[in-house]
Write an enzyme that holds these catalytic residues in place. Structure first.
Site, short mmCIF file in Angstrom:
data_model
loop_
_atom_site.label_atom_id
_atom_site.label_comp_id
_atom_site.label_asym_id
_atom_site.label_seq_id
_atom_site.Cartn_x
_atom_site.Cartn_y
_atom_site.Cartn_z
N GLU A 1 -2.95 15.49 10.08
CA GLU A 1 -3.83 14.96 9.05
C GLU A 1 -5.28 15.15 9.43
OE1 GLU A 1 -3.17 10.70 8.43
OE2 GLU A 1 -0.99 10.97 8.10
N HIS B 1 -6.09 13.37 12.97
CA HIS B 1 -4.86 12.76 13.65
C HIS B 1 -3.78 13.86 13.63
CE1 HIS B 1 -7.59 9.67 12.08
NE2 HIS B 1 -7.69 9.45 13.32
N HIS C 1 0.80 -1.27 -0.01
CA HIS C 1 0.06 -0.07 0.03
C HIS C 1 0.92 1.26 0.00
CE1 HIS C 1 -4.04 1.83 1.35
NE2 HIS C 1 -2.93 2.91 1.69
N HIS D 1 -0.13 4.07 11.64
CA HIS D 1 0.74 5.07 11.32
C HIS D 1 1.11 6.09 12.43
CE1 HIS D 1 1.01 8.65 8.15
NE2 HIS D 1 2.18 8.18 8.58
N HIS E 1 -2.54 6.45 14.69
CA HIS E 1 -3.91 5.95 14.25
C HIS E 1 -3.97 4.84 13.19
CE1 HIS E 1 -1.95 9.26 11.56
NE2 HIS E 1 -2.30 8.63 10.65
FE LIG Z 1 -1.86 8.71 8.49
#
Ligand SMILES: [Fe+2]
Length: 430
Positions: free
Chosen positions: A332, A356, A283, A326, A362
């Site tokens: 974000e 976040h 990803h 992450h 998160h």
């Molecule tokens: Fe993120």
């Protein structure tokens, strides 16, 4: 007119635009010539942006003495409320409409601020709730360019340089210093705004991807010239260094009959965004879905990235397909335009937002994790989904509105609570 950052020319009356020069001794139709500079005169030529306007009155006539006014829900950075905790993963349900009549100005609700408006770094995120058109009332922000992301209802931006009609699944960019009026086409209207205090949004470099895909220049549209010759008592509101000021004039300031240049508003249909992703395994970082980026001066570290998570095919083999867990030096802020987001099947609904913040962990909730970990990995269309992210290098501070008035979900962090320990020291897939 198609193109991002093109050098456009347009006239609403034949022969209104001077040819071959900017400042003729007399302009046709008795118009006044005026330059609007979006960059310093001396900015490098590939970044230099300005537009020449030929207008009924020069802008000094669209400005009188100013008085300060209060728009208490529109905040600017730095805005750190001592009673507000900004540290923590946050998620909001859609901010509901009220019975109060709200315009583009009175309906703007700041959620987060980052950086410092006075030194032109950082950003603010807002929700707008609009139930009423601005009438004989105009606005410009000297502080910022505005990236508008509608989620519900249609708006019309009548600007000095032309008219933009905007609906959900489209975005608009309104440059710093551009005067406009916002009308409601059908409402109520709700959406998201990223207020960019810093360097302008530009298209990200595609690197090895090449000359095509992601956001393509031709899909950005800039309006043709349209002017109003209307002598009526009007107000102009200016946002300047985080404060709001009002001045009264006797006519519409939208009086540009012709213009040429590369500093202009535009809109973009998010359905034309061509996503590029993993075609075998893993990803990629979400930056693969960047639509627009506003540089910060540190190479590769954006003041703001505008990132789009839209419909796409998922084909990666032997891969945990949703976004991974992450923690990030960037902060974000996400919003849902429609549908269901793959990392959060529940709770992040259209019109909702999540934050976040810098260096806060998160990732997928339990349902998403278990689903993706056990899925049959055939090619799958991720359908009925459109979310976005405003990602900034600066930490985002919540406003009092975001923390105390908006529908903040108290139980958001519980979405990770049921993730259990699978490790027991023995090898093998658990
Ligand atoms: Fe993120």
């Amino acid at each position: 007119m198609p193109g991002f950052g093109n050098d456009f020319e347009t006239e609403a009356l034949p022969g209104a635009l001077p040819q071959g020069m900017n400042s003729p001794q007399k302009v046709n139709y008795g118009l006044y010539g005026e330059q609007l500079s979006g960059t310093a005169f001396t900015a490098p030529s590939h970044q230099n942006e300005r537009t020449w306007c030929y207008r009924i009155r020069p802008s000094v006539k669209h400005s009188g003495r100013y008085r300060k006014i209060d728009l208490p829900y529109w905040k600017s950075a730095p805005h750190v409320d001592p009673d507000v905790v900004s540290l923590g993963q946050c998620r909001w349900d859609p901010v509901p409409h009220s019975d109060a009549p709200l315009t583009w100005l009175t309906g703007m609700r700041t959620m987060t601020t980052a950086g410092d408006v006075n030194i032109q770094v950082g950003m603010a995120s807002h929700i707008y709730l609009v139930t009423e058109s601005m009438q004989d009332s105009y606005f410009y922000s000297a502080d910022s360019e505005l990236l508008v992301v509608p989620q519900e209802g249609r708006l019309r931006f009548c600007t000095e340089l032309g008219v933009i009609d905007l609906e959900p699944k489209e975005i608009a960019i309104l440059p710093r210093g551009l005067i406009y009026r916002v009308e409601l086409l059908d409402g109520p209207a709700r959406g998201f705004v990223c207020e960019n205090y810093g360097q302008k949004f530009e298209l990200p470099g595609r690197g090895p991807i090449g000359a095509n895909c992601m956001a393509n220049r031709r899909d950005f549209k800039t309006p043709v010239a349209a002017y109003e010759d209307r002598d009526v008592r009007s107000t102009v509101t200016i946002k300047w260094c985080g404060q709001f000021h009002e001045t009264e004039i006797g006519h519409s300031p939208l009086d540009v009959v012709a213009w040429h240049g590369n500093y202009a508003p535009c809109k973009y249909d998010l359905r034309t965004y061509c996503p590029v992703g993993a075609v075998l395994f893993d990803h990629p970082d979400p930056s693969i879905f960047t639509v627009l980026t506003a540089p910060s001066g540190v190479e590769g570290t954006a003041n703001i990235d505008f990132v789009l998570f839209r419909e796409r095919w998922m084909v990666a083999e032997n891969t945990f397909r949703p976004p991974w867990y992450h923690k990030n030096v960037m902060s974000e802020l996400m919003g849902n335009i429609y549908g269901q987001y793959d990392a959060k099947p529940q709770g992040f609904v259209p019109g909702g937002m999540s934050l976040h913040n810098m260096m806060l962990p998160h990732g997928p909730d339990k349902t998403a994790f278990e689903g993706a970990s056990n899925a049959d990995l055939k090619a799958e269309k991720l359908d009925n989904t459109m979310s976005f992210m405003f990602e900034t290098r600066f930490p985002q501070h919540l406003t009092r509105f975001a923390a105390k008035e908006a529908p903040l979900q108290d139980d958001y962090i519980d979405c990770w609570e049921s993730l259990e320990k699978k490790f027991d020291g023995t090898p093998g897939v658990k």
